[in-house]
Write a protein that holds these residues in place. Structure first.
Motif, PDB file in Angstrom:
ATOM      1  N   SER A 101      43.003  43.781  35.896  1.00  0.00           N
ATOM      2  CA  SER A 101      42.454  44.108  37.409  1.00  0.00           C
ATOM      3  C   SER A 101      41.143  43.872  37.718  1.00  0.00           C
ATOM      4  O   SER A 101      40.278  44.026  36.511  1.00  0.00           O
ATOM      5  CB  SER A 101      42.988  45.249  38.238  1.00  0.00           C
ATOM      6  OG  SER A 101      42.031  46.365  37.898  1.00  0.00           O
ATOM      7  N   GLY A 102      40.680  43.237  38.764  1.00  0.00           N
ATOM      8  CA  GLY A 102      39.015  43.414  38.935  1.00  0.00           C
ATOM      9  C   GLY A 102      38.527  44.579  38.770  1.00  0.00           C
ATOM     10  O   GLY A 102      37.314  44.708  38.289  1.00  0.00           O
ATOM     11  N   MET A 103      39.188  45.967  39.186  1.00  0.00           N
ATOM     12  CA  MET A 103      38.344  47.199  38.851  1.00  0.00           C
ATOM     13  C   MET A 103      38.278  47.315  37.370  1.00  0.00           C
ATOM     14  O   MET A 103      37.587  47.942  36.886  1.00  0.00           O
ATOM     15  CB  MET A 103      39.139  48.177  39.691  1.00  0.00           C
ATOM     16  CG  MET A 103      38.710  48.148  41.285  1.00  0.00           C
ATOM     17  SD  MET A 103      36.898  48.258  41.415  1.00  0.00           S
ATOM     18  CE  MET A 103      36.439  49.514  40.680  1.00  0.00           C
ATOM     19  N   TYR A 120      31.606  46.406  47.303  1.00  0.00           N
ATOM     20  CA  TYR A 120      33.013  46.727  47.387  1.00  0.00           C
ATOM     21  C   TYR A 120      33.534  48.161  47.273  1.00  0.00           C
ATOM     22  O   TYR A 120      32.846  48.583  46.273  1.00  0.00           O
ATOM     23  CB  TYR A 120      33.706  45.955  46.192  1.00  0.00           C
ATOM     24  CG  TYR A 120      35.236  45.979  46.160  1.00  0.00           C
ATOM     25  CD1 TYR A 120      35.869  45.451  47.452  1.00  0.00           C
ATOM     26  CD2 TYR A 120      35.945  46.553  45.259  1.00  0.00           C
ATOM     27  CE1 TYR A 120      37.286  45.869  47.346  1.00  0.00           C
ATOM     28  CE2 TYR A 120      37.341  46.898  45.231  1.00  0.00           C
ATOM     29  CZ  TYR A 120      38.037  46.311  46.219  1.00  0.00           C
ATOM     30  OH  TYR A 120      39.271  46.520  46.216  1.00  0.00           O
ATOM     31  N   GLU A 142      26.364  41.851  44.390  1.00  0.00           N
ATOM     32  CA  GLU A 142      27.569  41.331  44.893  1.00  0.00           C
ATOM     33  C   GLU A 142      26.981  40.679  46.090  1.00  0.00           C
ATOM     34  O   GLU A 142      26.267  40.924  47.047  1.00  0.00           O
ATOM     35  CB  GLU A 142      28.388  42.480  45.463  1.00  0.00           C
ATOM     36  CG  GLU A 142      29.694  41.923  46.138  1.00  0.00           C
ATOM     37  CD  GLU A 142      30.596  43.151  46.543  1.00  0.00           C
ATOM     38  OE1 GLU A 142      30.896  43.976  45.810  1.00  0.00           O
ATOM     39  OE2 GLU A 142      31.452  42.784  47.602  1.00  0.00           O
ATOM     40  N   ASN A 195      31.743  41.879  50.152  1.00  0.00           N
ATOM     41  CA  ASN A 195      33.061  42.243  50.536  1.00  0.00           C
ATOM     42  C   ASN A 195      33.114  43.405  51.601  1.00  0.00           C
ATOM     43  O   ASN A 195      32.613  44.481  50.721  1.00  0.00           O
ATOM     44  CB  ASN A 195      34.189  42.184  49.680  1.00  0.00           C
ATOM     45  CG  ASN A 195      35.300  42.533  50.224  1.00  0.00           C
ATOM     46  OD1 ASN A 195      35.665  42.497  51.551  1.00  0.00           O
ATOM     47  ND2 ASN A 195      36.440  42.845  49.334  1.00  0.00           N
ATOM     48  N   ASP A 247      29.207  40.842  40.859  1.00  0.00           N
ATOM     49  CA  ASP A 247      30.431  40.758  41.440  1.00  0.00           C
ATOM     50  C   ASP A 247      30.529  39.515  42.211  1.00  0.00           C
ATOM     51  O   ASP A 247      30.031  39.318  43.218  1.00  0.00           O
ATOM     52  CB  ASP A 247      30.569  41.896  42.267  1.00  0.00           C
ATOM     53  CG  ASP A 247      32.307  41.924  42.487  1.00  0.00           C
ATOM     54  OD1 ASP A 247      32.772  40.727  42.790  1.00  0.00           O
ATOM     55  OD2 ASP A 247      32.940  43.020  42.739  1.00  0.00           O
ATOM     56  N   THR A 307      33.357  37.731  43.181  1.00  0.00           N
ATOM     57  CA  THR A 307      34.604  37.619  43.612  1.00  0.00           C
ATOM     58  C   THR A 307      34.812  36.707  44.893  1.00  0.00           C
ATOM     59  O   THR A 307      35.523  35.859  44.874  1.00  0.00           O
ATOM     60  CB  THR A 307      35.264  39.254  44.058  1.00  0.00           C
ATOM     61  OG1 THR A 307      35.187  39.822  42.676  1.00  0.00           O
ATOM     62  CG2 THR A 307      36.682  38.715  44.515  1.00  0.00           C
ATOM     63  N   SER A 318      37.195  39.564  40.663  1.00  0.00           N
ATOM     64  CA  SER A 318      38.406  39.835  40.755  1.00  0.00           C
ATOM     65  C   SER A 318      39.186  38.820  40.997  1.00  0.00           C
ATOM     66  O   SER A 318      38.947  37.967  41.827  1.00  0.00           O
ATOM     67  CB  SER A 318      38.880  40.897  42.197  1.00  0.00           C
ATOM     68  OG  SER A 318      40.322  40.827  42.407  1.00  0.00           O
ATOM     69  N   THR A 372      42.233  38.291  41.499  1.00  0.00           N
ATOM     70  CA  THR A 372      43.412  38.516  42.275  1.00  0.00           C
ATOM     71  C   THR A 372      43.091  37.627  43.542  1.00  0.00           C
ATOM     72  O   THR A 372      44.114  37.206  44.326  1.00  0.00           O
ATOM     73  CB  THR A 372      43.289  39.860  42.843  1.00  0.00           C
ATOM     74  OG1 THR A 372      43.340  40.876  41.645  1.00  0.00           O
ATOM     75  CG2 THR A 372      44.454  40.217  43.526  1.00  0.00           C
ATOM     76  N   LYS A 373      41.778  37.328  43.902  1.00  0.00           N
ATOM     77  CA  LYS A 373      41.567  36.515  45.215  1.00  0.00           C
ATOM     78  C   LYS A 373      41.801  35.222  45.058  1.00  0.00           C
ATOM     79  O   LYS A 373      42.423  34.639  44.647  1.00  0.00           O
ATOM     80  CB  LYS A 373      40.247  37.347  45.803  1.00  0.00           C
ATOM     81  CG  LYS A 373      39.971  38.888  45.431  1.00  0.00           C
ATOM     82  CD  LYS A 373      40.819  39.383  46.351  1.00  0.00           C
ATOM     83  CE  LYS A 373      40.740  41.033  46.224  1.00  0.00           C
ATOM     84  NZ  LYS A 373      39.540  41.751  45.852  1.00  0.00           N
ATOM     85  N   VAL A 427      47.684  40.382  40.113  1.00  0.00           N
ATOM     86  CA  VAL A 427      46.221  41.272  40.205  1.00  0.00           C
ATOM     87  C   VAL A 427      45.731  40.995  38.885  1.00  0.00           C
ATOM     88  O   VAL A 427      46.541  41.180  37.669  1.00  0.00           O
ATOM     89  CB  VAL A 427      46.788  42.946  40.415  1.00  0.00           C
ATOM     90  CG1 VAL A 427      45.277  43.762  40.255  1.00  0.00           C
ATOM     91  CG2 VAL A 427      47.164  42.805  41.569  1.00  0.00           C
ATOM     92  N   LEU A 428      44.410  40.791  38.801  1.00  0.00           N
ATOM     93  CA  LEU A 428      43.655  40.397  37.482  1.00  0.00           C
ATOM     94  C   LEU A 428      42.132  40.127  37.601  1.00  0.00           C
ATOM     95  O   LEU A 428      41.734  40.303  38.990  1.00  0.00           O
ATOM     96  CB  LEU A 428      44.216  38.967  36.976  1.00  0.00           C
ATOM     97  CG  LEU A 428      44.414  38.312  35.760  1.00  0.00           C
ATOM     98  CD1 LEU A 428      45.503  39.116  35.101  1.00  0.00           C
ATOM     99  CD2 LEU A 428      44.891  36.785  35.796  1.00  0.00           C
ATOM    100  N   PHE A 441      42.192  38.882  50.187  1.00  0.00           N
ATOM    101  CA  PHE A 441      41.961  37.568  50.746  1.00  0.00           C
ATOM    102  C   PHE A 441      41.938  36.431  49.645  1.00  0.00           C
ATOM    103  O   PHE A 441      42.068  36.802  48.421  1.00  0.00           O
ATOM    104  CB  PHE A 441      40.338  37.620  51.214  1.00  0.00           C
ATOM    105  CG  PHE A 441      39.545  38.070  50.213  1.00  0.00           C
ATOM    106  CD1 PHE A 441      38.567  37.252  49.529  1.00  0.00           C
ATOM    107  CD2 PHE A 441      39.044  39.415  50.192  1.00  0.00           C
ATOM    108  CE1 PHE A 441      37.643  37.863  48.329  1.00  0.00           C
ATOM    109  CE2 PHE A 441      38.207  39.838  49.040  1.00  0.00           C
ATOM    110  CZ  PHE A 441      37.505  38.868  48.424  1.00  0.00           C
TER     111      PHE A 441
HETATM  112  C1  LIG Z   1      39.117  43.106  45.383  1.00  0.00           C
HETATM  113  C2  LIG Z   1      37.873  43.364  44.936  1.00  0.00           C
HETATM  114  C3  LIG Z   1      37.657  43.960  43.567  1.00  0.00           C
HETATM  115  C4  LIG Z   1      38.582  44.704  42.643  1.00  0.00           C
HETATM  116  O1  LIG Z   1      39.733  43.747  42.342  1.00  0.00           O
HETATM  117  P1  LIG Z   1      41.054  44.150  42.031  1.00  0.00           P
HETATM  118  O2  LIG Z   1      41.830  43.229  41.544  1.00  0.00           O
HETATM  119  O3  LIG Z   1      41.751  44.505  43.376  1.00  0.00           O
HETATM  120  O4  LIG Z   1      41.151  45.460  41.060  1.00  0.00           O
HETATM  121  C5  LIG Z   1      36.121  44.072  43.192  1.00  0.00           C
HETATM  122  N1  LIG Z   1      35.116  43.312  43.825  1.00  0.00           N
HETATM  123  C6  LIG Z   1      35.702  42.663  45.067  1.00  0.00           C
HETATM  124  C7  LIG Z   1      34.265  42.226  45.787  1.00  0.00           C
HETATM  125  C8  LIG Z   1      36.680  42.680  45.427  1.00  0.00           C
HETATM  126  O5  LIG Z   1      36.765  41.893  46.642  1.00  0.00           O
END
Ligand SMILES: *Cc1c(COP(=O)(O)O)cnc(C)c1O
Length: 384
Positions: free
Chosen positions: A87-89, A113, A154, A158, A183, A185, A205, A207-208, A217-218, A336
């Motif tokens: 996941s991103g986290m 975030y 960041e 976000n 970050d 993302t 992340s 995931t976005k 989720v990645l 998003f």
């Molecule tokens: C969503 C997000 C994360 C966390 O990512 P996950 O994939 O939900 O664990 C970290 N930083 C930013 C800026 C994000 O938008």
């Protein structure tokens, strides 16, 4: 030998444009009868007799050929070496956990975030890490750098979409001996390359927008320094914060369309932001690509695309709820960056310092000619 006239040398990826790079990123070399892209490899254990160091793959928590293919593609896009996480986290935690020790100082945006802030406060602060915070806009971090071990940035943030001067902050952080993680993302590596701007870690992340289909989720970390690559990989192996091969394969498959998705999504974001900014019913529209946005000049200097997210504020919680309910093409959801246009009233979660009527809108791949009339009708119903 018979087939040798059909094989071709691999192209030099370093000279390719983004659109070509993402399409070619996951491809195998041209071997007769092979598929363009290998399938996902599902394995806990691999055939591995004798000395384990001589076997490329041994155990599924250490490595996986599908990860290798995705990481190679990400490395090309980031200009470094990449590691995929579950996941991103997990990617955020891998950098924080590899770098920070009790007594260290981390400088972090007060508007980064939400979960990253919670993690630092609830875990690292308790371990004796000093946390210093300053807002992203205006470069206030510069005053807090003395003695820092890690500067976390960041940009764009976000959900506020503020931008900081990355090259300037990175240089100042390096001058005091601090490491810098960005970050990335909201931008994706096609919008902004933190490592090229001098950062030590690019974190995201996936995931976005990077994978963009709202179906997995990645996350990933990219670095230039091979010692940090080793340490972050050791963190992943030891904590087991790994990704499943199926998700990683879907991500690799999704990369091929990253350039075309972003082209449409960024154009739609700009189109919706321009429309919203022209409406007297809407306040505080933010999009770094909007020429009137306070972050536009900085964004132009360090970004190549301005992202898929637009934010704006309606007068009240109720009007924001009415707007979301009245739109037929905006899907109400969190997250998003996907091909579907989505939005949410961000204050429903708590945690971010945003007004009750604040909406985070994520532009999808639909036709702008359908989205704009839908937004217009929804605004008409929501705000009188
Ligand atoms: C969503 C997000 C994360 C966390 O990512 P996950 O994939 O939900 O664990 C970290 N930083 C930013 C800026 C994000 O938008």
């Amino acid at each position: 030998m018979e087939n040798s006239q059909h094989t071709k040398p691999d192209v030099d990826r370093a000279v390719l444009q983004d659109a070509t790079l993402v399409v070619r990123a996951g491809m195998t070399s041209a071997e007769q009868g092979q598929s363009f892209m290998p399938g996902p490899v599902f394995a806990a254990a691999f055939h591995a007799a004798g000395e384990p160091g001589a076997v490329p793959y041994t155990y599924g928590r250490y490595h996986n050929p599908t990860w290798t293919a995705y990481e190679r593609a990400l490395g090309d896009l980031e200009g470094g070496s990449a590691l995929v996480f579950g996941s991103g986290m997990a990617a955020v935690m891998a950098v924080l956990g590899s770098v920070l020790r009790p007594g260290d100082v981390i400088v972090m945006p007060s508007d980064s975030y939400y979960t990253a802030r919670v993690l630092v406060d609830s875990y690292f602060a308790n371990l004796g890490v000093e946390v210093r915070r300053a807002p992203t806009a205006g470069g206030a971090q510069l005053e807090h750098l003395s003695g820092a071990r890690l500067v976390w940035l960041e940009s764009p943030t976000n959900p506020g979409l503020d931008v900081c001067d990355l090259p300037r902050l990175i240089r100042a952080a390096h001058d005091v001996g601090a490491l810098v993680a960005v970050d990335n993302t909201t931008a994706t590596p096609l919008g902004q390359r933190p490592l090229s701007l001098g950062a030590d870690f690019s974190v995201a992340s996936d995931t976005k927008a990077l994978t963009g289909h709202a179906d997995l989720v990645l996350g990933h970390v990219a670095v230039r320094d091979l010692t940090w690559l080793q340490q972050v990989r050791a963190w992943r192996t030891q904590t087991g914060s790994i990704a499943g091969p199926m998700e990683v394969w879907l991500a690799l498959r999704s990369l091929a369309t990253l350039d075309v998705r972003l082209e449409r999504q960024c154009a739609n974001a700009l189109g919706m932001a321009s429309y919203l900014a022209s409406s007297p019913k809407v306040e505080g529209v933010r999009y770094p690509g909007l020429p009137t946005d306070p972050a536009h000049a900085l964004a132009c200097a360090q970004m190549r695309r301005f992202g898929t997210v637009v934010t704006f504020t309606l007068p009240t919680q109720q009007s924001a709820e009415r707007f979301l309910a009245a739109s037929l093409l905006i899907t109400e959801a969190t997250s998003f960056g996907g091909v579907y246009t989505t939005a949410e009233r961000r204050a429903r979660w708590g945690g971010d310092m945003v007004p009750q009527g604040f909406i985070r809108l994520s532009a999808g791949c639909e036709a702008l000619a359908d989205l704009l009339p839908d937004i217009e009708k929804a605004l008409h119903r929501a705000v009188t």
